[in-house]
Design a protein around this motif. Sequence first.
Motif, mmCIF file in Angstrom:
data_model
loop_
_atom_site.group_PDB
_atom_site.id
_atom_site.type_symbol
_atom_site.label_atom_id
_atom_site.label_comp_id
_atom_site.label_asym_id
_atom_site.label_seq_id
_atom_site.Cartn_x
_atom_site.Cartn_y
_atom_site.Cartn_z
ATOM 1 N N MET A 1 0.842 -1.189 0.000
ATOM 2 C CA MET A 1 0.000 0.000 0.000
ATOM 3 C C MET A 1 0.886 1.252 0.000
ATOM 4 O O MET A 1 1.845 1.348 0.745
ATOM 5 N N THR A 2 0.560 2.179 -0.831
ATOM 6 C CA THR A 2 1.313 3.418 -0.974
ATOM 7 C C THR A 2 0.929 4.383 0.148
ATOM 8 O O THR A 2 -0.250 4.574 0.442
ATOM 9 N N SER A 3 1.933 5.020 0.767
ATOM 10 C CA SER A 3 1.660 5.956 1.863
ATOM 11 C C SER A 3 1.123 7.273 1.309
ATOM 12 O O SER A 3 1.252 7.572 0.124
ATOM 13 N N HIS A 4 0.541 8.053 2.201
ATOM 14 C CA HIS A 4 0.038 9.376 1.826
ATOM 15 C C HIS A 4 1.189 10.235 1.301
ATOM 16 O O HIS A 4 1.027 10.981 0.339
ATOM 17 N N PHE A 5 2.324 10.093 1.925
ATOM 18 C CA PHE A 5 3.484 10.880 1.538
ATOM 19 C C PHE A 5 3.952 10.511 0.130
ATOM 20 O O PHE A 5 4.238 11.384 -0.687
ATOM 21 N N GLU A 6 3.995 9.216 -0.158
ATOM 22 C CA GLU A 6 4.401 8.766 -1.498
ATOM 23 C C GLU A 6 3.412 9.258 -2.556
ATOM 24 O O GLU A 6 3.808 9.688 -3.642
ATOM 25 N N ARG A 7 2.126 9.208 -2.226
ATOM 26 C CA ARG A 7 1.103 9.695 -3.158
ATOM 27 C C ARG A 7 1.265 11.197 -3.385
ATOM 28 O O ARG A 7 1.164 11.686 -4.515
ATOM 29 N N PHE A 8 1.525 11.931 -2.299
ATOM 30 C CA PHE A 8 1.730 13.376 -2.414
ATOM 31 C C PHE A 8 2.943 13.676 -3.292
ATOM 32 O O PHE A 8 2.892 14.513 -4.187
ATOM 33 N N ARG A 9 4.020 12.946 -3.075
ATOM 34 C CA ARG A 9 5.248 13.158 -3.859
ATOM 35 C C ARG A 9 5.037 12.785 -5.323
ATOM 36 O O ARG A 9 5.694 13.333 -6.201
ATOM 37 N N ALA A 10 4.134 11.874 -5.571
ATOM 38 C CA ALA A 10 3.839 11.457 -6.946
ATOM 39 C C ALA A 10 2.925 12.452 -7.666
ATOM 40 O O ALA A 10 2.619 12.275 -8.842
ATOM 41 N N GLY A 11 2.490 13.499 -6.944
ATOM 42 C CA GLY A 11 1.681 14.532 -7.575
ATOM 43 C C GLY A 11 0.240 14.577 -7.139
ATOM 44 O O GLY A 11 -0.522 15.424 -7.588
ATOM 45 N N ASP A 12 -0.169 13.680 -6.245
ATOM 46 C CA ASP A 12 -1.549 13.660 -5.751
ATOM 47 C C ASP A 12 -1.652 14.640 -4.578
ATOM 48 O O ASP A 12 -1.428 14.281 -3.422
ATOM 49 N N THR A 13 -1.990 15.891 -4.890
ATOM 50 C CA THR A 13 -2.035 16.911 -3.831
ATOM 51 C C THR A 13 -3.147 16.654 -2.824
ATOM 52 O O THR A 13 -3.074 17.128 -1.690
ATOM 53 N N ALA A 21 -3.025 14.986 8.499
ATOM 54 C CA ALA A 21 -3.788 14.321 9.557
ATOM 55 C C ALA A 21 -2.961 13.232 10.231
ATOM 56 O O ALA A 21 -3.010 13.054 11.451
ATOM 57 N N GLU A 22 -2.181 12.498 9.442
ATOM 58 C CA GLU A 22 -1.376 11.402 9.974
ATOM 59 C C GLU A 22 -0.221 11.890 10.852
ATOM 60 O O GLU A 22 0.088 11.277 11.874
ATOM 61 N N THR A 24 0.321 15.243 12.138
ATOM 62 C CA THR A 24 0.170 16.427 12.988
ATOM 63 C C THR A 24 0.473 16.104 14.449
ATOM 64 O O THR A 24 1.190 16.857 15.109
ATOM 65 N N GLY A 25 -0.048 15.003 14.959
ATOM 66 C CA GLY A 25 0.192 14.639 16.364
ATOM 67 C C GLY A 25 1.662 14.441 16.679
ATOM 68 O O GLY A 25 2.200 15.089 17.597
ATOM 69 N N PRO A 26 2.380 13.589 15.949
ATOM 70 C CA PRO A 26 3.802 13.408 16.220
ATOM 71 C C PRO A 26 4.624 14.686 15.999
ATOM 72 O O PRO A 26 5.561 14.967 16.746
ATOM 73 N N ALA A 27 4.264 15.473 14.976
ATOM 74 C CA ALA A 27 4.992 16.718 14.721
ATOM 75 C C ALA A 27 4.769 17.710 15.861
ATOM 76 O O ALA A 27 5.697 18.393 16.305
ATOM 77 N N PHE A 28 3.536 17.772 16.352
ATOM 78 C CA PHE A 28 3.221 18.652 17.483
ATOM 79 C C PHE A 28 4.012 18.226 18.724
ATOM 80 O O PHE A 28 4.569 19.074 19.433
ATOM 81 N N LEU A 71 9.393 14.505 10.841
ATOM 82 C CA LEU A 71 9.579 14.954 12.223
ATOM 83 C C LEU A 71 10.830 15.817 12.374
ATOM 84 O O LEU A 71 10.866 16.723 13.214
ATOM 85 N N ALA A 72 11.851 15.562 11.574
ATOM 86 C CA ALA A 72 13.046 16.423 11.592
ATOM 87 C C ALA A 72 12.686 17.828 11.111
ATOM 88 O O ALA A 72 13.157 18.828 11.674
ATOM 89 N N ILE A 73 11.842 17.907 10.102
ATOM 90 C CA ILE A 73 11.403 19.222 9.619
ATOM 91 C C ILE A 73 10.607 19.939 10.702
ATOM 92 O O ILE A 73 10.788 21.130 10.936
ATOM 93 N N ALA A 74 9.729 19.217 11.402
ATOM 94 C CA ALA A 74 8.941 19.823 12.485
ATOM 95 C C ALA A 74 9.864 20.315 13.608
ATOM 96 O O ALA A 74 9.696 21.422 14.132
ATOM 97 N N ARG A 75 10.823 19.490 13.978
ATOM 98 C CA ARG A 75 11.767 19.867 15.039
ATOM 99 C C ARG A 75 12.581 21.090 14.610
ATOM 100 O O ARG A 75 12.774 22.033 15.384
#
Length: 184
Positions: A1-13, A21-22, A24-28, A71-75
Amino acid sequence: MTSHFERFRAGDTSAFDALVAEYTGPAFAAAVQVLRDPALAEEAVQEAFVRIWRRGLQYDPTRGNERSWILAIARNAAIDLLRKRARLHERSIDNAPSVYAMQDPDDTWQAVLASLTGERIRNALGALPAEQQDVIVRAYYQGQRPADIARETGLPEGTIRSRLRLALTRLRQTLSPMREALEP
């Protein structure tokens, strides 16, 4: 199964909303750990997702997994916000308010007293060892907490607290004759 991130990188905005949504909690949680302030952490997380939107194609899966990258970007966004706020609150020793606040701006005696007091404080600070000067300036003129100073300098927090205590004791001893002379 393709992750949301992979889909986003493939052009699926549309996958970006699911990605947000996936993660936000860990980044916060990562941002709160750095900032110790939930309101500021929300601001950092928002900035992090703006960066992810702009830099999603820069992600290199050979250098780590997507979760670590996000998470590195959030930090980093939280650290950038912390530094930005520190710069905004940074004050010069020359601009620090005098302990003996002026009552009347036209009172020459008060102006002279404030100038002499500031000069004596700068001289007393200048007489401290460099490592004690550094922690005093960071703590009292830049508003940093001992834990933040320790993190930035790579020294143990106990060492930072000891240097602060020693510096304040020396300043108190050096400046006490001036204080006694000025008390009514």
